[in-house]
Design an enzyme around this catalytic site. Structure first.
Site, PDB file in Angstrom:
ATOM      1  N   ASP A 177      27.021  48.456   7.763  1.00  0.00           N
ATOM      2  CA  ASP A 177      26.148  47.451   8.378  1.00  0.00           C
ATOM      3  C   ASP A 177      26.972  46.531   9.283  1.00  0.00           C
ATOM      4  O   ASP A 177      26.867  45.301   9.213  1.00  0.00           O
ATOM      5  CB  ASP A 177      25.433  46.651   7.277  1.00  0.00           C
ATOM      6  CG  ASP A 177      24.197  45.922   7.806  1.00  0.00           C
ATOM      7  OD1 ASP A 177      23.701  46.306   8.889  1.00  0.00           O
ATOM      8  OD2 ASP A 177      23.741  44.976   7.144  1.00  0.00           O
ATOM      9  N   LYS A 189      19.873  33.389   0.187  1.00  0.00           N
ATOM     10  CA  LYS A 189      20.217  32.158   0.899  1.00  0.00           C
ATOM     11  C   LYS A 189      21.702  31.950   0.674  1.00  0.00           C
ATOM     12  O   LYS A 189      22.205  32.248  -0.412  1.00  0.00           O
ATOM     13  CB  LYS A 189      19.464  30.967   0.305  1.00  0.00           C
ATOM     14  CG  LYS A 189      17.998  30.913   0.665  1.00  0.00           C
ATOM     15  CD  LYS A 189      17.373  29.694   0.029  1.00  0.00           C
ATOM     16  CE  LYS A 189      15.858  29.739   0.192  1.00  0.00           C
ATOM     17  NZ  LYS A 189      15.198  28.721  -0.637  1.00  0.00           N
TER      18      LYS A 189
END
Ligand SMILES: Nc1ncnc2c1ncn2[C@@H]1O[C@H](COP(=O)(O)OP(=O)(O)OP(=O)(O)O)[C@@H](O)[C@H]1O
Length: 602
Positions: free
Chosen positions: A307, A170
């Site tokens: 990524d 998170k």
């Protein structure tokens, strides 16, 4: 095939949750009501504080506390020794070259659970970072935020609001503790972003790339090593590069890892593509040039990101000037196409200013900056090995190509509802400049995309070639310092702000099936390319960390995988902006039926 699918069994963000919380990012809190604090027992005793401090390992980026980073470095060296994957090695000389953030005892004695007194200042800070305008009613309307469970073990920062979520983390907006005498921190960062990784979540996720890597000798590294590797690489690559999100600090506690980093208040470029449907060539160039400079810096240090996707590109907003007469492409639906506004060279457009690359969870150190020797192969510098090592850098170039393609037209270059078909398309490099969406895009832009999406890595642009590309250099598109907020009149800006806020509150677009499919297409594409190009590594070299190998352990193609395959891309996409555009165009018979349309159930 199943190997790739397995990637998607990792925990996805809870969309409902995200729409509630993370779609209200960067908003101030005037007061905590305390009513939500039940989850975290209030305990002000010094005994507890002492206990907390004992359990916290803080790897701060400090001058006074440089030994912490040293010990982190030592741990990483140990990791390297036990991890046989040479490409995972961290070159520790780079770790030392990072600017410092002093943290002191006073900061460490701050108890975030009980220091309510700091709230008014936080409120000011948040309004300040959010917008210079004083007419932002929304700040006053803000409902008080709960106390987050993650706050309990965090030292020196107060979590304000959840602003993002990854598969394993998170991300919170946070402010340095009010009474912190860490001058460097408080002077340079009014607010920060803190990526919180829960240890229990990591160990419970099967097939998690953080959970274990296999080296050539089969040795396994732990998820903790993976987090430390991410931190070390982030610290290394963000030093002296204004196109990479700055690393600030790191804490490890009993239950969490906290990666404290520079806050980018605009959010993800992904959301802007969805909001604007596509970017103009000027805006695409503006974004991709900054991405290219970030990649150039990483590659010069021998680090590959692996990524690259619109979700990992974050931005700082600039003021928006609406177009006097918005231009539409013939494939646009004028009713739904949002105005990108006037592009200002050196500043930005569409509300997008400075862009930075984030998320180094899959990054790898390929070779040493000084020796250019592939990591872990000291003394072994056969040209073909070095060539193979450099091939792995080309994964990032392919990623840049996918981002550029998507920004220019609004949908990704490779897509199919079936994962195996999608994988084949990626492996064969099968993409087209679809009519009519690409009709009005310049040959120069298409050429740049084609050179980046070249199937054969040796023929694909490297980062220097891309930075020399004629289309990319059509004009100097980099944001200039000090100009970031000067683009329009207050009245015009306000208009955009309303539009922007509306969008932020409306998560239906961001989490529409088409947006989710676009996200997944990027994730699958990156996974396929990483696996493919890892295999190109020499035996025992780069190929030793084949993702499919590690995934095989946990996924054997059972019924769950089949279910996953069925659900992944069989999406109803008729609510999406992108698909609506396509549908509309088809209805108007403006071009041939789109191949992609056939694969999407509408
Ligand atoms: N520095 C930052 N400033 C603002 N927002 C951020 C920052 N870092 C991360 N975020 C938000 O949080 C999201 C998740 O962060 P990040 O990509 O680092 O997590 P992750 O767990 O590695 O995700 P992934 O699922 O891609 O592996 C980002 O996409 C972005 O929206």
């Amino acid at each position: 095939m199943l190997k790739i699918k397995a990637l998607f069994s990792k925990k996805k963000p809870d969309q409902a949750d995200l729409s509630q919380e993370s779609k209200k990012p960067f908003k101030g809190r005037s007061k905590s009501n305390g009513a939500n604090n039940k989850a975290v027992p209030q305990d002000n005793s010094s005994a507890k504080k002492k206990q907390q401090d004992q359990h916290i390992v803080q790897y701060s980026n400090t001058i006074s506390d440089d030994r912490h980073m040293k010990s982190l470095t030592d741990e990483l060296v140990t990791t390297i020794d036990s991890d046989s994957s040479p490409s995972d090695n961290i070159i520790t000389e780079n770790i030392e070259a990072v600017s410092s953030v002093p943290v002191n005892d006073e900061q460490l004695s701050y108890d975030p659970l009980t220091s309510e007194e700091s709230l008014p200042i936080e409120s000011e800070i948040i309004s300040d970072i959010q917008d210079d305008d004083t007419d932002d009613e929304d700040l006053e309307d803000e409902t008080p935020e709960k106390t987050f469970l993650e706050q309990k073990e965090l030292i020196g920062y107060r979590l304000i609001n959840k602003i993002g979520e990854g598969a394993f983390s998170k991300v919170f907006l946070a402010v340095p503790a009010k009474n912190s005498s860490n001058e460097f921190l408080t002077k340079n960062y009014k607010a920060v972003a803190i990526k919180v990784i829960k240890k229990a979540d990591l160990s419970s996720i099967n097939g998690d790339h953080r959970k274990k890597d296999k080296g050539k000798d089969g040795a396994k590294t732990s998820s903790r090593d993976q987090v430390l590797k991410e931190v070390a690489l982030h610290k290394t690559v963000s030093a002296d590069c204004s196109q990479i999100v700055s690393f600030i600090d790191f804490q490890e506690t009993d239950s969490y890892y906290y990666i404290i980093q520079e806050l980018l208040t605009g959010g993800e470029i992904f959301g802007e593509i969805v909001r604007l449907t596509y970017f103009s060539e000027d805006l695409s160039r503006h974004v991709v040039k900054q991405l290219a400079l970030a990649v150039k810096h990483m590659h010069s240090l021998g680090v590959v990101h692996r990524d690259i996707k619109p979700e990992n590109l974050l931005f700082e907003p600039v003021e928006f000037t609406p177009s006097l007469k918005p231009k539409f492409r013939k494939s646009d639906d004028p009713q739904t196409k949002a105005d990108e506004g006037i592009f200002t060279p050196g500043v930005g457009g569409g509300g997008i200013g400075i862009v930075k690359l984030a998320d180094f969870g899959l990054s790898k150190q390929i070779f040493s900056k000084n020796t250019k020797t592939p990591c872990g192969t000291v003394g072994y510098t056969a040209p073909e090995v070095v060539k193979d090592e450099h091939y792995s850098m080309k994964v990032d170039m392919w990623g840049i190509g996918c981002v550029l393609y998507t920004m220019l037209c609004g949908f990704p270059p490779f897509y199919d509802e079936k994962i195996d078909t999608l994988t084949e398309k990626i492996s064969r490099g099968e993409y087209t400049f679809l009519k009519p969406w690409w009709d009005e895009i310049s040959p120069g832009a298409k050429n740049a995309v084609a050179k980046l999406l070249e199937l054969e890595p040796s023929k694909r642009y490297d980062i220097d070639q891309f930075l020399d590309d004629p289309w990319l250099n059509s004009y100097d598109c980099l944001p200039k310092k000090g100009t970031s907020k000067k683009a329009g009149t207050s009245e015009r800006r306000h208009l955009h702000k309303k539009q922007f806020q509306l969008f932020q509150k409306d998560s239906s677009l961001l989490f529409s099936p088409a947006a989710v499919a676009m996200r997944d297409a990027f994730d699958i594409g990156n996974a396929v390319k990483r696996t493919e190009e890892d295999r190109m590594g020499t035996p025992g070299g780069l190929g030793s960390l084949a993702e499919d190998e590690e995934l095989d352990d946990n996924h054997n193609g059972g019924p769950d995988d089949q279910h996953l395959e069925q659900n992944m891309f069989q999406l109803t996409l008729d609510t999406s902006t992108i698909l609506k555009r396509r549908k509309k165009v088809q209805e108007d018979d403006m071009g041939p039926k789109i191949p992609i349309g056939a694969t999407i159930r509408e």
